[in-house]
Design a protein around this motif. Structure first.
Motif, mmCIF file in Angstrom:
data_model
loop_
_atom_site.group_PDB
_atom_site.id
_atom_site.type_symbol
_atom_site.label_atom_id
_atom_site.label_comp_id
_atom_site.label_asym_id
_atom_site.label_seq_id
_atom_site.Cartn_x
_atom_site.Cartn_y
_atom_site.Cartn_z
ATOM 1 N N MET A 184 15.539 12.874 -6.185
ATOM 2 C CA MET A 184 15.493 11.751 -5.250
ATOM 3 C C MET A 184 14.870 12.197 -3.937
ATOM 4 N N VAL A 185 13.771 11.563 -3.562
ATOM 5 C CA VAL A 185 13.059 11.877 -2.321
ATOM 6 C C VAL A 185 13.074 10.640 -1.426
ATOM 7 N N ALA A 186 13.516 10.811 -0.208
ATOM 8 C CA ALA A 186 13.582 9.694 0.736
ATOM 9 C C ALA A 186 12.470 9.823 1.764
ATOM 10 N N VAL B 269 9.479 3.959 -7.516
ATOM 11 C CA VAL B 269 9.568 3.772 -6.062
ATOM 12 C C VAL B 269 10.582 2.669 -5.799
ATOM 13 N N PHE B 270 11.721 3.041 -5.235
ATOM 14 C CA PHE B 270 12.769 2.095 -4.900
ATOM 15 C C PHE B 270 12.765 1.814 -3.399
ATOM 16 N N ASP B 271 13.442 0.748 -3.016
ATOM 17 C CA ASP B 271 13.423 0.298 -1.629
ATOM 18 C C ASP B 271 14.760 0.599 -0.946
ATOM 19 N N THR B 272 14.708 1.381 0.130
ATOM 20 C CA THR B 272 15.930 1.668 0.887
ATOM 21 C C THR B 272 16.511 0.391 1.481
ATOM 22 N N ASN B 273 15.698 -0.661 1.582
ATOM 23 C CA ASN B 273 16.232 -1.955 2.029
ATOM 24 C C ASN B 273 17.336 -2.449 1.104
ATOM 25 N N PHE B 274 17.219 -2.114 -0.188
ATOM 26 C CA PHE B 274 18.296 -2.427 -1.131
ATOM 27 C C PHE B 274 19.568 -1.684 -0.705
ATOM 28 N N GLY B 275 19.406 -0.408 -0.344
ATOM 29 C CA GLY B 275 20.544 0.361 0.154
ATOM 30 C C GLY B 275 21.114 -0.231 1.422
ATOM 31 N N ALA B 276 20.234 -0.804 2.260
ATOM 32 C CA ALA B 276 20.704 -1.457 3.489
ATOM 33 C C ALA B 276 21.559 -2.676 3.158
ATOM 34 N N ASP B 277 21.124 -3.450 2.157
ATOM 35 C CA ASP B 277 21.935 -4.591 1.721
ATOM 36 C C ASP B 277 23.296 -4.128 1.218
ATOM 37 N N LEU B 278 23.292 -3.023 0.496
ATOM 38 C CA LEU B 278 24.545 -2.482 -0.040
ATOM 39 C C LEU B 278 25.428 -1.973 1.104
ATOM 40 N N THR B 279 24.812 -1.343 2.088
ATOM 41 C CA THR B 279 25.558 -0.888 3.269
ATOM 42 C C THR B 279 26.220 -2.065 3.978
ATOM 43 N N ILE B 280 25.478 -3.163 4.115
ATOM 44 C CA ILE B 280 26.028 -4.347 4.782
ATOM 45 C C ILE B 280 27.220 -4.899 4.009
ATOM 46 N N MET B 281 27.132 -4.940 2.696
ATOM 47 C CA MET B 281 28.251 -5.429 1.891
ATOM 48 C C MET B 281 29.521 -4.624 2.184
ATOM 49 N N LYS C 273 4.364 -3.488 -5.985
ATOM 50 C CA LYS C 273 5.757 -3.814 -5.668
ATOM 51 C C LYS C 273 6.689 -2.657 -6.013
ATOM 52 N N HIS C 274 7.841 -2.645 -5.322
ATOM 53 C CA HIS C 274 8.881 -1.663 -5.647
ATOM 54 C C HIS C 274 9.375 -1.878 -7.070
ATOM 55 N N ASP C 275 9.920 -0.809 -7.642
ATOM 56 C CA ASP C 275 10.499 -0.907 -8.980
ATOM 57 C C ASP C 275 11.893 -1.515 -8.915
ATOM 58 N N SER C 276 12.299 -2.092 -10.026
ATOM 59 C CA SER C 276 13.670 -2.565 -10.207
ATOM 60 C C SER C 276 14.274 -1.824 -11.395
ATOM 61 N N LYS D 37 0.832 -1.203 0.000
ATOM 62 C CA LYS D 37 0.000 0.000 0.000
ATOM 63 C C LYS D 37 0.870 1.258 0.000
ATOM 64 N N MET D 38 1.994 1.212 0.712
ATOM 65 C CA MET D 38 2.923 2.333 0.749
ATOM 66 C C MET D 38 3.455 2.636 -0.650
ATOM 67 N N VAL D 39 3.852 1.591 -1.373
ATOM 68 C CA VAL D 39 4.363 1.774 -2.742
ATOM 69 C C VAL D 39 3.260 2.342 -3.635
ATOM 70 N N ALA D 40 2.067 1.778 -3.531
ATOM 71 C CA ALA D 40 0.946 2.254 -4.346
ATOM 72 C C ALA D 40 0.631 3.709 -4.043
ATOM 73 N N ALA D 41 0.686 4.085 -2.767
ATOM 74 C CA ALA D 41 0.385 5.466 -2.366
ATOM 75 C C ALA D 41 1.377 6.451 -2.964
ATOM 76 N N LEU D 42 2.655 6.085 -2.985
ATOM 77 C CA LEU D 42 3.673 6.973 -3.550
ATOM 78 C C LEU D 42 3.465 7.149 -5.051
ATOM 79 N N ARG D 43 3.057 6.105 -5.717
ATOM 80 C CA ARG D 43 2.769 6.232 -7.150
ATOM 81 C C ARG D 43 1.556 7.143 -7.366
#
Length: 583
Positions: free
Chosen positions: A348-350, A265-277, A401-404, A252-258
């Motif tokens: 870019m809006v976070a 709409v990208f996922d900061t969780n992806f950035g979290a994975d990158l941070t962990i790497m 779903k988030h975009d890729s 619903k969050m992704v749909a609302a942003l659209r």
């Protein structure tokens, strides 16, 4: 247990409870203003008064302990008259400008005024000199709206240990002020926003960006608008629309942003994975090569601000890896090519649970190739305001779903939102990269929980890694003191500025539920449990990013885009720079 009577009905309750807690346990709503479940009660506002048999005067429910045989009345005419009178006193010294107030619609005082149908009996309030402190990129202060509840002072001192505010003057002129009345950004404020989160009215609030963004989204001027969403937002945004706390609302969050007009709409969780790497490989490097230990996490901008402003001697201990938000935005050149647009044409809006993120995006160290990597930050509360303003029916939206690219993420990325999550995610990757073996278990129960300071020892085969997890800067200060004195020794330390981590961030929906952080934490861990991929280094889009853009973790290109540095910003250093500028 003791037996008490509330409005002539008998109940059994724990003898350590206050009248307010006991009443809430059995469904009685007693109004409050100065009270908040995170803080010790002080009985300042006198809105929660009740009648107790044998007491000559009305008693504040928040500070009065129950006792055996106590008879309590919450709804007598005497109680209601007192509450109405006290509300009238507050309103006599409070601006009546709700239409212009950022707290409109979620103001605790406004709700009580409506509930008790308060009409001004002392006339309209006097005209106060209007001064709004806008010095901070994170929070604004309009003390003409202050109701003297002291929540901001107490959370800043009792929990965060920062002591930015203190109550000055006397009587109705009392206000929470900074030392010598200087603008808040000239103090050691770390922008955590807990003062704004606990403020019941509109005296302290996050620096508003939402109105500007609505206008920009209505007239994009050829720009591509991208939103990225933090893990903690999806487990809290639903609260703003009456959903059960702890509801996971990712789709619903992704749909609302659209619906608001964002193109991607990208996922900061992806950035979290990158941070962990990056962070895991940085930790491995320090463990192998004798680098500065303990290594501190760097994903919380409030914590980074505190190190720079009060503990610059620990700057070498900070991981140089950027936060998930900034690390995600720093790859904008990569996804600009994927989208076939210019990097400078992306806005870019976070969407973040954190007010300190508004400060973080202004750091000059985070400019990449001349471009400010994140253009704007809105809090979870601001996101909700935008949706309400545009009449977007959040609860009824479909799941999207988030975009890729940059949309896939692991369960490890999701748990970044809760205290201990960064540590657990990093351990999952660091262990397997260092030992070359699969983890015998994915869940590190020893680093989970909401205690202020937690310790654990993890067996990495060749050595044991001693770790600590801290949430709340007041707790962080205690741990730093013990490290400095040589009483504690660690290899890796995770610090989050807010209680509970990002789920309790200064930009999250306001709540008087004492269990709100626990409910959000359970939701975060449920995302991890349901994830197919639970290790950051197994995320296929992360692997693809390294192959096509970054190269190797902790390598030359990675440091150009995904790492940062820190500066000494103590009061003494700021004074030096100020005088040098004048000269």
């Amino acid at each position: 247990m003791v037996k008490i009577y509330i409005n002539n009905k008998p109940y059994e309750v724990d003898e350590n409870k206050t009248v307010l807690e006991a009443a809430a346990q059995f469904g009685y709503k007693i109004p409050t203003l100065c009270h908040h479940p995170e803080l010790e009660p002080i009985g300042a506002c006198r809105i929660c008064v009740v009648e107790i048999e044998g007491a000559k005067t009305l008693q504040p429910a928040c500070t009065t302990k129950v006792s055996d045989g106590m008879r309590i009345w919450t709804n007598t005419e005497r109680v209601e008259q007192a509450v109405r009178f006290n509300l009238n006193l507050i309103m006599a010294n409070h601006p009546h400008e709700c239409m212009y107030c950022e707290a409109d619609g979620r103001c605790e005082l406004q709700n009580l005024v409506h509930y008790y149908d308060i009409q001004p009996v002392f006339g309209t309030p006097v005209s106060f000199p209007k001064y709004i402190d806008t010095s901070s990129p994170s929070i604004n202060r309009d003390l003409t709206k202050c109701i003297k509840c002291q929540r901001c002072v107490r959370v800043c001192s009792e929990i965060q240990g920062m002591n930015i505010y203190s109550m000055i003057e006397r009587g109705y002129e009392t206000i929470p002020e900074t030392e010598f009345g200087v603008p808040v950004y000239e103090t050691n404020c770390i922008s955590c926003g807990q003062c704004a989160y606990l403020c019941p009215v509109g005296a302290i609030y996050e620096t508003p960006t939402w109105k500007k963004l609505i206008k920009m989204l209505e007239n994009k001027d050829g720009k591509v608008f991208i939103a990225q969403t933090a893990p903690s937002v999806r487990v809290a945004i639903g609260e703003e629309f009456g959903m059960e706390p702890g509801t996971v609302s990712t789709g619903k969050m992704v749909a609302a942003l659209r619906r608001l007009g964002f193109d991607y709409v990208f996922d900061t969780n992806f950035g979290a994975d990158l941070t962990i790497m990056e962070e895991a490989h940085e930790l491995i490097g320090r463990l192998k090569n004798g680098g500065t230990l303990p290594m501190f996490t760097s994903c919380c901008p409030g914590w980074v601000n505190m190190v720079e402003k009060e503990f610059p001697e620990f700057i070498p201990n900070l991981s140089t890896t950027k936060s998930p938000m900034q690390i995600m935005s720093s790859t904008r050149e990569y996804f600009a090519k994927k989208l076939n647009v210019k990097a400078e044409d992306i806005v870019m809006v976070a969407v973040m649970p954190c007010t300190a993120k508004k400060d973080e995006i202004e750091r000059p160290q985070h400019v990449v190739n001349g471009i400010k990597v994140t253009d704007y930050v809105i809090t979870t509360r601001e996101f909700a305001k935008m949706l309400k303003f545009k009449n977007i029916p959040f609860v009824n939206l479909p799941e999207e779903k988030h975009d890729s690219p940059l949309g896939a993420s692991s369960g490890a990325g999701a748990i970044f939102g809760v205290t201990g999550g960064v540590m657990e995610a990093a351990l999952r990757t660091a262990y397997e990269k260092l030992t070359g073996e699969k983890l015998p278990r994915l869940v590190f129960n020893e680093v989970r929980g909401l205690d202020g300071i937690r310790e654990a020892e993890v067996d990495f085969k060749t050595r044991k890694v001693r770790v600590a997890i801290v949430n709340g800067t007041g707790n962080a200060k205690k741990l730093l003191k013990e490290i400095k004195e040589g009483k504690k020794h660690y290899d890796f330390v995770e610090v989050m500025a807010c209680l509970g981590g990002c789920i309790g961030g200064g930009g999250q929906p306001k709540s008087l539920d004492p269990d709100i952080v626990k409910k959000r934490a359970r939701a975060i861990y449920s995302i991890d449990e349901m994830s197919v991929i639970r290790r950051s280094h197994e995320n296929p889009e992360i692997i693809q990013l390294y192959e096509e853009f970054v190269g190797e973790p902790n390598g030359h290109i990675a440091h150009q885009y995904l790492h940062t540095h820190y500066t000494n910003r103590t009061k003494e250093e700021r004074k030096k720079q100020k005088f040098q500028t004048v000269d």
